[in-house]
Design a protein around this motif. Structure first.
Motif, mmCIF file in Angstrom:
data_model
loop_
_atom_site.group_PDB
_atom_site.id
_atom_site.type_symbol
_atom_site.label_atom_id
_atom_site.label_comp_id
_atom_site.label_asym_id
_atom_site.label_seq_id
_atom_site.Cartn_x
_atom_site.Cartn_y
_atom_site.Cartn_z
ATOM 1 N N ALA A 13 -31.927 -12.673 28.436
ATOM 2 C CA ALA A 13 -30.979 -11.795 27.751
ATOM 3 C C ALA A 13 -29.888 -12.625 27.072
ATOM 4 O O ALA A 13 -29.505 -12.337 25.931
ATOM 5 C CB ALA A 13 -30.361 -10.794 28.731
ATOM 6 N N GLU A 14 -29.406 -13.643 27.741
ATOM 7 C CA GLU A 14 -28.393 -14.522 27.147
ATOM 8 C C GLU A 14 -28.958 -15.263 25.946
ATOM 9 O O GLU A 14 -28.291 -15.387 24.906
ATOM 10 C CB GLU A 14 -27.881 -15.515 28.195
ATOM 11 N N ARG A 16 -31.409 -14.262 24.014
ATOM 12 C CA ARG A 16 -31.543 -13.278 22.926
ATOM 13 C C ARG A 16 -30.195 -13.020 22.261
ATOM 14 O O ARG A 16 -30.100 -12.952 21.040
ATOM 15 C CB ARG A 16 -32.136 -11.964 23.450
ATOM 16 N N TYR A 17 -29.146 -12.907 23.067
ATOM 17 C CA TYR A 17 -27.801 -12.692 22.527
ATOM 18 C C TYR A 17 -27.391 -13.864 21.627
ATOM 19 O O TYR A 17 -26.915 -13.656 20.507
ATOM 20 C CB TYR A 17 -26.794 -12.525 23.671
ATOM 21 N N LEU A 18 -27.600 -15.093 22.093
ATOM 22 C CA LEU A 18 -27.239 -16.269 21.303
ATOM 23 C C LEU A 18 -28.104 -16.371 20.055
ATOM 24 O O LEU A 18 -27.615 -16.739 18.981
ATOM 25 C CB LEU A 18 -27.357 -17.532 22.154
ATOM 26 N N GLU A 20 -29.337 -13.902 18.329
ATOM 27 C CA GLU A 20 -28.779 -12.943 17.372
ATOM 28 C C GLU A 20 -27.459 -13.443 16.797
ATOM 29 O O GLU A 20 -27.197 -13.297 15.603
ATOM 30 C CB GLU A 20 -28.572 -11.586 18.049
ATOM 31 N N LEU A 21 -26.634 -14.033 17.640
ATOM 32 C CA LEU A 21 -25.347 -14.560 17.193
ATOM 33 C C LEU A 21 -25.533 -15.640 16.132
ATOM 34 O O LEU A 21 -24.740 -15.750 15.197
ATOM 35 C CB LEU A 21 -24.592 -15.129 18.400
ATOM 36 N N TYR A 70 -37.046 -18.508 20.651
ATOM 37 C CA TYR A 70 -35.659 -18.506 20.181
ATOM 38 C C TYR A 70 -35.452 -19.652 19.185
ATOM 39 O O TYR A 70 -34.793 -20.648 19.494
ATOM 40 C CB TYR A 70 -34.687 -18.645 21.360
#
Length: 94
Positions: A13-14, A16-18, A20-21, A70
């Motif tokens: 999840a982290e 994926r967040y990064l 997207e960021l 990623y």
């Protein structure tokens, strides 16, 4: 205590967040490195290091294809992780 699966899910999840960021920008807070890079980099660097040391476990947790899964995060890791001497950094700014 969290299970390996719960910790793996949290790390994915982290990531994926990064990922997207980093969409549309080279660094976590824009086009230049910021204070965010030295905070986040050591944590992300642990994934490839764990892959080197414990490939069976990391593969089972779906971290064996970090760059495929990623790609922006992997590219960021390459940019941030490059060792530069102070002279190299001065040259980059000029």
């Amino acid at each position: 205590m969290q299970t390996s699966t719960a910790m793996s899910d949290a790390m994915h999840a982290e990531c994926r967040y990064l990922e997207e960021l980093l969409d549309g920008q080279a660094y976590l807070a824009g086009e230049r490195p910021s204070a965010a890079e030295p905070i986040v980099f050591p944590e992300i660097r642990l994934v490839p290091r764990a892959m080197e040391r414990k490939p069976e476990i990391m593969t089972a947790l779906d971290f064996d294809r970090l760059a495929d899964r990623y790609p922006r995060l992997a590219a960021w890791e390459e940019r941030v992780g490059v060792d530069k001497t102070p002279g190299d950094q001065r040259e980059a700014r000029e």
